[in-house]
Design an enzyme around this catalytic site. Structure first.
Site, PDB file in Angstrom:
ATOM      1  N   TYR A  19       9.766 -70.964  13.115  1.00  0.00           N
ATOM      2  CA  TYR A  19       9.663 -70.229  14.329  1.00  0.00           C
ATOM      3  C   TYR A  19       9.312 -71.145  15.518  1.00  0.00           C
ATOM      4  O   TYR A  19       8.630 -70.812  16.540  1.00  0.00           O
ATOM      5  CB  TYR A  19       8.572 -69.325  14.223  1.00  0.00           C
ATOM      6  CG  TYR A  19       9.077 -67.809  13.601  1.00  0.00           C
ATOM      7  CD1 TYR A  19      10.238 -67.329  14.018  1.00  0.00           C
ATOM      8  CD2 TYR A  19       8.665 -67.385  12.510  1.00  0.00           C
ATOM      9  CE1 TYR A  19      10.862 -66.040  13.431  1.00  0.00           C
ATOM     10  CE2 TYR A  19       9.118 -65.936  11.862  1.00  0.00           C
ATOM     11  CZ  TYR A  19      10.390 -65.636  12.240  1.00  0.00           C
ATOM     12  OH  TYR A  19      10.767 -64.534  11.801  1.00  0.00           O
ATOM     13  N   THR A  62      16.621 -56.753  18.207  1.00  0.00           N
ATOM     14  CA  THR A  62      15.077 -56.783  17.611  1.00  0.00           C
ATOM     15  C   THR A  62      14.246 -55.656  18.216  1.00  0.00           C
ATOM     16  O   THR A  62      13.264 -55.425  17.720  1.00  0.00           O
ATOM     17  CB  THR A  62      14.642 -58.099  18.432  1.00  0.00           C
ATOM     18  OG1 THR A  62      15.321 -59.171  18.254  1.00  0.00           O
ATOM     19  CG2 THR A  62      13.336 -58.559  18.118  1.00  0.00           C
ATOM     20  N   ASN A  78       9.719 -56.290  11.900  1.00  0.00           N
ATOM     21  CA  ASN A  78      11.166 -55.743  12.174  1.00  0.00           C
ATOM     22  C   ASN A  78      12.135 -55.994  10.885  1.00  0.00           C
ATOM     23  O   ASN A  78      13.371 -56.074  11.183  1.00  0.00           O
ATOM     24  CB  ASN A  78      11.775 -56.080  13.322  1.00  0.00           C
ATOM     25  CG  ASN A  78      11.866 -57.598  13.411  1.00  0.00           C
ATOM     26  OD1 ASN A  78      11.379 -58.566  12.462  1.00  0.00           O
ATOM     27  ND2 ASN A  78      12.552 -58.167  14.416  1.00  0.00           N
ATOM     28  N   ARG A  90      17.433 -52.519  10.844  1.00  0.00           N
ATOM     29  CA  ARG A  90      16.291 -52.286  11.747  1.00  0.00           C
ATOM     30  C   ARG A  90      16.127 -50.723  12.599  1.00  0.00           C
ATOM     31  O   ARG A  90      15.152 -50.143  12.557  1.00  0.00           O
ATOM     32  CB  ARG A  90      16.024 -53.349  13.081  1.00  0.00           C
ATOM     33  CG  ARG A  90      15.799 -54.851  12.482  1.00  0.00           C
ATOM     34  CD  ARG A  90      15.985 -55.714  13.653  1.00  0.00           C
ATOM     35  NE  ARG A  90      15.466 -56.925  13.257  1.00  0.00           N
ATOM     36  CZ  ARG A  90      16.007 -58.075  13.920  1.00  0.00           C
ATOM     37  NH1 ARG A  90      16.785 -58.174  15.014  1.00  0.00           N
ATOM     38  NH2 ARG A  90      15.539 -59.397  13.353  1.00  0.00           N
ATOM     39  N   GLU A 110      17.827 -73.846  10.103  1.00  0.00           N
ATOM     40  CA  GLU A 110      16.770 -72.634   9.172  1.00  0.00           C
ATOM     41  C   GLU A 110      17.197 -73.007   7.724  1.00  0.00           C
ATOM     42  O   GLU A 110      16.340 -72.978   6.898  1.00  0.00           O
ATOM     43  CB  GLU A 110      17.328 -71.431   9.541  1.00  0.00           C
ATOM     44  CG  GLU A 110      16.456 -71.279  10.981  1.00  0.00           C
ATOM     45  CD  GLU A 110      16.886 -69.512  11.622  1.00  0.00           C
ATOM     46  OE1 GLU A 110      16.509 -69.235  12.711  1.00  0.00           O
ATOM     47  OE2 GLU A 110      17.603 -69.077  10.798  1.00  0.00           O
ATOM     48  N   LYS A 122      11.649 -59.533   5.312  1.00  0.00           N
ATOM     49  CA  LYS A 122      10.266 -59.765   5.753  1.00  0.00           C
ATOM     50  C   LYS A 122       9.129 -59.255   4.888  1.00  0.00           C
ATOM     51  O   LYS A 122       9.596 -58.195   4.116  1.00  0.00           O
ATOM     52  CB  LYS A 122      10.077 -59.824   7.286  1.00  0.00           C
ATOM     53  CG  LYS A 122      11.006 -60.643   8.053  1.00  0.00           C
ATOM     54  CD  LYS A 122      10.638 -60.403   9.608  1.00  0.00           C
ATOM     55  CE  LYS A 122      11.303 -61.124  10.407  1.00  0.00           C
ATOM     56  NZ  LYS A 122      11.184 -60.913  11.741  1.00  0.00           N
TER      57      LYS A 122
HETATM   58  P1  CMP Z   1      13.253 -62.490  14.327  1.00  0.00           P
HETATM   59  O1  CMP Z   1      14.476 -62.131  14.311  1.00  0.00           O
HETATM   60  O2  CMP Z   1      12.416 -63.035  12.996  1.00  0.00           O
HETATM   61  O3  CMP Z   1      12.745 -63.746  15.503  1.00  0.00           O
HETATM   62  C1  CMP Z   1      11.526 -63.871  16.010  1.00  0.00           C
HETATM   63  C2  CMP Z   1      10.506 -62.650  15.938  1.00  0.00           C
HETATM   64  O4  CMP Z   1       9.747 -62.705  16.508  1.00  0.00           O
HETATM   65  C3  CMP Z   1      11.433 -61.474  15.909  1.00  0.00           C
HETATM   66  O5  CMP Z   1      12.407 -61.419  14.847  1.00  0.00           O
HETATM   67  C4  CMP Z   1      10.207 -60.417  15.716  1.00  0.00           C
HETATM   68  O6  CMP Z   1       9.447 -60.468  14.617  1.00  0.00           O
HETATM   69  C5  CMP Z   1       9.210 -61.138  16.755  1.00  0.00           C
HETATM   70  N1  CMP Z   1       9.095 -60.836  18.071  1.00  0.00           N
HETATM   71  C6  CMP Z   1      10.361 -60.925  18.907  1.00  0.00           C
HETATM   72  N2  CMP Z   1      10.109 -60.441  20.338  1.00  0.00           N
HETATM   73  C7  CMP Z   1       8.698 -60.056  20.243  1.00  0.00           C
HETATM   74  C8  CMP Z   1       7.689 -59.299  20.980  1.00  0.00           C
HETATM   75  N3  CMP Z   1       7.977 -59.049  22.355  1.00  0.00           N
HETATM   76  N4  CMP Z   1       6.604 -58.903  20.668  1.00  0.00           N
HETATM   77  C9  CMP Z   1       6.543 -59.400  19.242  1.00  0.00           C
HETATM   78  N5  CMP Z   1       7.081 -59.790  18.302  1.00  0.00           N
HETATM   79  C10 CMP Z   1       8.110 -60.145  18.914  1.00  0.00           C
END
Ligand code: CMP
Length: 135
Positions: free
Chosen positions: A49, A91, A112, A102, A126, A9
């Site tokens: 997304y 996450t 992240n 991470r 994807e 990212k």
């Molecule tokens: P990703 O694995 O790219 O999939 C969805 C993304 O949403 C995740 O990584 C984070 O970047 C973001 N994300 C998921 N949960 C939250 C949250 N509670 N608050 C803010 N961002 C989030």
């Protein structure tokens, strides 16, 4: 053979972590099938997304992922979806343990470092969104 999409990212690109992350993938023994650096379009970001549309963090997520260049990587290998997810870590920055990508590099739930596909169905969708020729 199973494939997955790993996205390095914008925060990780800006922090010059591309090499470290790719090295982890290669040292694990997984195959890099395709790799491209680009600034993701709004259209592709929204498609990628779409499952999160309506969530309170959705707009911030879209703005973040289009804020700068990312590295899109298609990885192939046995059980690579689960393997890459384990290497990425949780996450939640509170749950991402040291040794995971991470866990080592992020304290933020939004910014992240990486995205990883979470199932065979999503990985196919994807990969198709970003690599037409591989689908
Ligand atoms: P990703 O694995 O790219 O999939 C969805 C993304 O949403 C995740 O990584 C984070 O970047 C973001 N994300 C998921 N949960 C939250 C949250 N509670 N608050 C803010 N961002 C989030």
């Amino acid at each position: 053979m199973e494939k997955t999409l790993l996205i390095i990212k914008p925060d990780a690109v800006e922090r010059k972590l591309i090499g470290d992350i790719i090295q982890r993938v290669e040292r694990k023994g997984l195959e890099i099938k395709a790799l491209r650096m680009e600034k993701v379009s709004l259209e592709k970001a929204e498609k990628h997304y779409e499952i999160h549309k309506g969530k309170d963090f959705y707009n911030n997520l879209i703005q973040f992922i289009i804020s700068g260049p990312v590295v899109l990587i298609v990885i192939e290998g046995k059980d690579c979806i689960k393997v890459i997810r384990a290497m990425a870590g949780s996450t939640s920055p509170l749950e991402a343990v040291a040794g995971t990508i991470r866990g080592d590099f992020s304290t933020d739930i939004l910014e992240n470092i990486v995205h990883t596909s979470d199932s065979i169905e999503t990985s196919e969708k994807e990969i198709k969104n970003f690599f037409k020729s591989l689908s």
